[in-house]
Scaffold this motif. Structure first.
Motif, PDB file in Angstrom:
ATOM      1  N   ALA A 122       0.805  -1.331  -0.220  1.00  0.00           N
ATOM      2  CA  ALA A 122       0.034  -0.057  -0.041  1.00  0.00           C
ATOM      3  C   ALA A 122       0.887   1.190  -0.012  1.00  0.00           C
ATOM      4  O   ALA A 122       0.638   2.205  -0.698  1.00  0.00           O
ATOM      5  CB  ALA A 122      -0.857   0.105   1.156  1.00  0.00           C
ATOM      6  N   GLY A 123       1.888   1.342   0.865  1.00  0.00           N
ATOM      7  CA  GLY A 123       2.848   2.407   0.877  1.00  0.00           C
ATOM      8  C   GLY A 123       3.711   2.561  -0.351  1.00  0.00           C
ATOM      9  O   GLY A 123       3.620   3.704  -0.860  1.00  0.00           O
ATOM     10  N   ALA A 124       3.911   1.367  -1.145  1.00  0.00           N
ATOM     11  CA  ALA A 124       4.718   1.428  -2.304  1.00  0.00           C
ATOM     12  C   ALA A 124       3.704   2.179  -3.367  1.00  0.00           C
ATOM     13  O   ALA A 124       4.134   2.827  -4.234  1.00  0.00           O
ATOM     14  CB  ALA A 124       5.136   0.179  -2.934  1.00  0.00           C
ATOM     15  N   LEU A 125       2.394   1.828  -3.451  1.00  0.00           N
ATOM     16  CA  LEU A 125       1.522   2.237  -4.348  1.00  0.00           C
ATOM     17  C   LEU A 125       1.220   3.906  -4.157  1.00  0.00           C
ATOM     18  O   LEU A 125       0.969   4.621  -5.181  1.00  0.00           O
ATOM     19  CB  LEU A 125       0.086   1.619  -4.391  1.00  0.00           C
ATOM     20  N   VAL A 126       1.328   4.354  -2.898  1.00  0.00           N
ATOM     21  CA  VAL A 126       0.910   5.764  -2.575  1.00  0.00           C
ATOM     22  C   VAL A 126       2.318   6.530  -3.264  1.00  0.00           C
ATOM     23  O   VAL A 126       1.911   7.487  -3.776  1.00  0.00           O
ATOM     24  CB  VAL A 126       0.955   5.944  -1.204  1.00  0.00           C
ATOM     25  N   LEU A 127       3.408   6.077  -3.130  1.00  0.00           N
ATOM     26  CA  LEU A 127       4.632   6.815  -3.784  1.00  0.00           C
ATOM     27  C   LEU A 127       4.612   6.586  -5.337  1.00  0.00           C
ATOM     28  O   LEU A 127       5.301   7.321  -5.910  1.00  0.00           O
ATOM     29  CB  LEU A 127       5.759   6.417  -2.832  1.00  0.00           C
ATOM     30  N   LEU A 128       4.042   5.676  -5.809  1.00  0.00           N
ATOM     31  CA  LEU A 128       4.105   5.108  -7.258  1.00  0.00           C
ATOM     32  C   LEU A 128       3.181   6.209  -8.049  1.00  0.00           C
ATOM     33  O   LEU A 128       3.620   6.455  -9.211  1.00  0.00           O
ATOM     34  CB  LEU A 128       3.484   3.804  -7.284  1.00  0.00           C
ATOM     35  N   VAL A 129       2.211   6.778  -7.464  1.00  0.00           N
ATOM     36  CA  VAL A 129       1.330   7.804  -8.034  1.00  0.00           C
ATOM     37  C   VAL A 129       2.310   9.009  -8.308  1.00  0.00           C
ATOM     38  O   VAL A 129       2.264   9.528  -9.653  1.00  0.00           O
ATOM     39  CB  VAL A 129       0.126   8.254  -7.416  1.00  0.00           C
ATOM     40  N   PRO A 130       2.884   9.785  -7.421  1.00  0.00           N
ATOM     41  CA  PRO A 130       3.718  10.944  -7.864  1.00  0.00           C
ATOM     42  C   PRO A 130       4.821  10.607  -8.685  1.00  0.00           C
ATOM     43  O   PRO A 130       5.409  11.225  -9.651  1.00  0.00           O
ATOM     44  CB  PRO A 130       4.351  11.353  -6.447  1.00  0.00           C
ATOM     45  N   THR A 131       5.567   9.336  -8.540  1.00  0.00           N
ATOM     46  CA  THR A 131       6.671   8.821  -9.321  1.00  0.00           C
ATOM     47  C   THR A 131       6.208   8.639 -10.966  1.00  0.00           C
ATOM     48  O   THR A 131       6.864   8.967 -11.876  1.00  0.00           O
ATOM     49  CB  THR A 131       7.238   7.716  -8.886  1.00  0.00           C
ATOM     50  N   PHE A 132       4.918   8.132 -10.986  1.00  0.00           N
ATOM     51  CA  PHE A 132       4.690   8.125 -12.655  1.00  0.00           C
ATOM     52  C   PHE A 132       4.209   9.493 -13.110  1.00  0.00           C
ATOM     53  O   PHE A 132       4.576   9.749 -14.357  1.00  0.00           O
ATOM     54  CB  PHE A 132       3.261   7.439 -12.489  1.00  0.00           C
ATOM     55  N   LEU A 133       3.733  10.386 -12.312  1.00  0.00           N
ATOM     56  CA  LEU A 133       3.418  11.568 -12.680  1.00  0.00           C
ATOM     57  C   LEU A 133       4.907  12.322 -13.235  1.00  0.00           C
ATOM     58  O   LEU A 133       4.918  13.321 -13.952  1.00  0.00           O
ATOM     59  CB  LEU A 133       2.574  12.580 -11.767  1.00  0.00           C
ATOM     60  N   LYS A 134       5.984  12.053 -12.474  1.00  0.00           N
ATOM     61  CA  LYS A 134       7.043  12.676 -12.506  1.00  0.00           C
ATOM     62  C   LYS A 134       7.692  11.957 -13.728  1.00  0.00           C
ATOM     63  O   LYS A 134       8.137  12.766 -14.824  1.00  0.00           O
ATOM     64  CB  LYS A 134       8.163  12.379 -11.404  1.00  0.00           C
ATOM     65  N   THR A 135       7.643  10.805 -14.132  1.00  0.00           N
ATOM     66  CA  THR A 135       8.461  10.087 -15.271  1.00  0.00           C
ATOM     67  C   THR A 135       7.552  10.182 -16.549  1.00  0.00           C
ATOM     68  O   THR A 135       8.192  10.451 -17.635  1.00  0.00           O
ATOM     69  CB  THR A 135       8.766   8.624 -14.836  1.00  0.00           C
ATOM     70  N   ARG A 136       6.259  10.464 -16.290  1.00  0.00           N
ATOM     71  CA  ARG A 136       5.302  10.540 -17.432  1.00  0.00           C
ATOM     72  C   ARG A 136       5.186  11.895 -17.886  1.00  0.00           C
ATOM     73  O   ARG A 136       5.264  12.234 -19.103  1.00  0.00           O
ATOM     74  CB  ARG A 136       4.123   9.928 -17.293  1.00  0.00           C
ATOM     75  N   PHE A 137       5.057  12.803 -16.983  1.00  0.00           N
ATOM     76  CA  PHE A 137       4.582  14.096 -17.440  1.00  0.00           C
ATOM     77  C   PHE A 137       5.501  15.361 -16.840  1.00  0.00           C
ATOM     78  O   PHE A 137       5.195  16.369 -16.982  1.00  0.00           O
ATOM     79  CB  PHE A 137       3.145  14.488 -16.759  1.00  0.00           C
ATOM     80  N   GLY A 138       6.574  14.913 -16.032  1.00  0.00           N
ATOM     81  CA  GLY A 138       7.575  15.694 -15.609  1.00  0.00           C
ATOM     82  C   GLY A 138       7.054  16.475 -14.316  1.00  0.00           C
ATOM     83  O   GLY A 138       7.499  17.500 -14.205  1.00  0.00           O
ATOM     84  N   VAL A 139       6.096  16.283 -13.451  1.00  0.00           N
ATOM     85  CA  VAL A 139       5.525  16.783 -12.626  1.00  0.00           C
ATOM     86  C   VAL A 139       6.289  16.790 -11.434  1.00  0.00           C
ATOM     87  O   VAL A 139       6.904  15.699 -11.018  1.00  0.00           O
ATOM     88  CB  VAL A 139       3.961  16.429 -12.028  1.00  0.00           C
ATOM     89  N   ASP A 140       6.640  17.905 -10.690  1.00  0.00           N
ATOM     90  CA  ASP A 140       7.403  17.831  -9.508  1.00  0.00           C
ATOM     91  C   ASP A 140       7.108  17.070  -8.418  1.00  0.00           C
ATOM     92  O   ASP A 140       6.051  17.262  -7.812  1.00  0.00           O
ATOM     93  CB  ASP A 140       7.806  19.253  -9.020  1.00  0.00           C
ATOM     94  N   GLU A 141       7.744  15.969  -8.056  1.00  0.00           N
ATOM     95  CA  GLU A 141       7.394  15.052  -7.167  1.00  0.00           C
ATOM     96  C   GLU A 141       7.399  15.897  -5.702  1.00  0.00           C
ATOM     97  O   GLU A 141       6.753  15.317  -4.562  1.00  0.00           O
ATOM     98  CB  GLU A 141       8.185  13.910  -6.990  1.00  0.00           C
ATOM     99  N   VAL A 142       8.165  16.751  -5.430  1.00  0.00           N
ATOM    100  CA  VAL A 142       8.260  17.550  -4.245  1.00  0.00           C
ATOM    101  C   VAL A 142       6.894  18.036  -3.605  1.00  0.00           C
ATOM    102  O   VAL A 142       6.203  17.867  -2.850  1.00  0.00           O
ATOM    103  CB  VAL A 142       9.119  18.656  -4.341  1.00  0.00           C
ATOM    104  N   VAL A 143       6.143  18.557  -4.650  1.00  0.00           N
ATOM    105  CA  VAL A 143       4.714  19.385  -4.621  1.00  0.00           C
ATOM    106  C   VAL A 143       3.842  17.991  -4.381  1.00  0.00           C
ATOM    107  O   VAL A 143       2.960  17.803  -3.214  1.00  0.00           O
ATOM    108  CB  VAL A 143       4.498  19.856  -5.881  1.00  0.00           C
ATOM    109  N   THR A 144       3.813  16.904  -5.149  1.00  0.00           N
ATOM    110  CA  THR A 144       2.692  15.833  -5.221  1.00  0.00           C
ATOM    111  C   THR A 144       2.919  15.187  -4.116  1.00  0.00           C
ATOM    112  O   THR A 144       2.089  14.729  -3.346  1.00  0.00           O
ATOM    113  CB  THR A 144       2.974  15.055  -6.413  1.00  0.00           C
ATOM    114  N   THR A 145       4.192  14.686  -3.612  1.00  0.00           N
ATOM    115  CA  THR A 145       4.110  14.007  -2.172  1.00  0.00           C
ATOM    116  C   THR A 145       4.085  14.678  -0.973  1.00  0.00           C
ATOM    117  O   THR A 145       3.312  14.198  -0.133  1.00  0.00           O
ATOM    118  CB  THR A 145       5.573  13.319  -2.130  1.00  0.00           C
ATOM    119  N   LEU A 146       4.363  16.002  -1.132  1.00  0.00           N
ATOM    120  CA  LEU A 146       3.953  16.621   0.118  1.00  0.00           C
ATOM    121  C   LEU A 146       2.612  16.917   0.390  1.00  0.00           C
ATOM    122  O   LEU A 146       2.090  16.912   1.250  1.00  0.00           O
ATOM    123  CB  LEU A 146       4.670  18.113  -0.033  1.00  0.00           C
ATOM    124  N   LEU A 147       1.792  17.555  -0.790  1.00  0.00           N
ATOM    125  CA  LEU A 147       0.420  17.332  -0.869  1.00  0.00           C
ATOM    126  C   LEU A 147      -0.403  16.274  -0.560  1.00  0.00           C
ATOM    127  O   LEU A 147      -1.332  16.396   0.295  1.00  0.00           O
ATOM    128  CB  LEU A 147      -0.291  18.010  -2.108  1.00  0.00           C
TER     129      LEU A 147
END
Length: 349
Positions: free
Chosen positions: A125-150
């Motif tokens: 479950a914890g891995a899947l939570v971090l997988l979402v921001p990581t996918f956004l980072k690798t696929r769309f270049g979204v800053d993971e600092v913002v997504t993981t913090l929020l």
């Protein structure tokens, strides 16, 4: 003034500057204790005594260090690959929720099966939570600092909703907490009659496993290569995005184990304040350890000792416990400066 990179930092520079950072933190904390009207040597002595001065104090420090080892490892693994995971707090709470769902009687399994299955489910479950921001980072270049913090705030609100609804203990007299775990889902005590549980042993084992992964496996080499220079790693044929995904799975799983150990080993049930910021403090632990998995254990004991000792010191010396928070904040800032000066030298002109 300008900064020039240091090609091959010496061991003296690599270890000496962090030592100076810790010493500077202690000196600054001593000055703050003097301003508060206390003897600085007495304050530091009371902190050490409160953290390690007795068997009970030492075991309490080890208990406090257990979730910090997990979150520190999670941050160290992610930061090594330049994946800025600021969401260990969210992953911790998700791991705690899964532990409650599986450990409150829904599964009538023996402890030898239920405990490993619960730990594995919490990690997933914890891995899947971090997988979402990581996918956004690798696929769309979204800053993971913002997504993981929020995500920390999103998950906390979700847990609050669960504790007021689906997971609320009907025997809790209206208090927002979950039902208690059954005996088969609880981590046994390492010492009978005391609170130290085998979550601490699991944390030590995790640190060794992460060290082996980083130093003795292909994945560890790829993680270090991506962290040092992602473009060069990609040019050399390393699948950067795949490495980041694997890093996220490992990092999120480790942070979720902190929630599992707190619920199954210490608290026995889930409340909204089960973590006083273990996920954020894990960043300090990882930086103090210079992202070394074995160093994370030492750094977690240091940080836990400050927190536990500060409580005792405050009662004895009349100094606010906020001194511990100031010490940790200064330690982080000093360590970041030490790391920068390890890799760069100041050139005056």
């Amino acid at each position: 003034m300008r900064l020039e990179p240091v090609a091959n930092p010496s061991w003296t520079r690599t270890l000496g500057l962090p030592a100076v950072a810790i010493t500077s933190t202690i000196v600054a904390a001593s000055l703050l204790a003097m301003i508060a009207g206390a003897n600085p040597f007495s304050v530091l002595g009371l902190i050490i005594k409160g953290a390690f001065g007795s068997k009970f104090a030492t075991l309490e420090t080890l208990n406090r260090a257990t979730p910090l080892i997990f979150t520190g490892l999670a941050v160290a693994v992610a930061f090594k690959a330049k994946l800025w995971n600021i969401g260990a707090e969210a992953q911790l709470y998700v791991g705690a929720v899964v532990t409650v769902v599986m450990g409150t009687g829904a599964l009538a399994w023996p402890a030898g099966i239920l405990l490993p299955a619960t730990a594995a489910a919490a990690m997933l479950a914890g891995a899947l939570v971090l997988l979402v921001p990581t996918f956004l980072k690798t696929r769309f270049g979204v800053d993971e600092v913002v997504t993981t913090l929020l995500l920390n705030f999103v998950v906390l609100l979700w847990v609050s909703m669960l504790l007021e609804g689906a997971l609320k203990d009907p025997m809790g007299l209206g208090w927002p907490k979950s039902a208690r775990l059954i005996a088969e889902a609880r981590l046994p005590r390492m010492i009978d009659g005391l609170r130290l549980h085998w979550g601490f042993g699991l944390a030590l084992l995790s640190a060794v496993v992460v060290w082996v992964i980083q130093r003795r496996t292909t994945l560890g080499y790829e993680m270090r290569a991506v962290g040092l220079n992602a473009d060069a790693a990609r040019f050399a044929g390393i699948p950067v995005n795949a490495v980041l995904i694997k890093t996220a799975l490992l990092s999120g799983g480790l942070a979720a184990l902190a929630g599992f150990s707190e619920v199954a080993g210490l608290k026995g049930s889930l409340t909204l304040d089960i973590s006083p910021g273990f996920g954020y403090t894990g960043i300090i632990v990882a930086m103090l350890a210079l992202l070394n998995p074995l160093g994370v254990v030492i750094a977690a004991l240091f940080v836990a000792g400050i927190f536990v000792g500060a409580d005792s010191m405050s009662r004895a010396a009349g100094v606010p416990t906020y001194l511990a928070d100031i010490m940790l904040a200064m330690a982080l800032l000093m360590m970041v400066l030490a790391i920068m000066l390890t890799r760069f030298k100041v050139r005056w002109r």
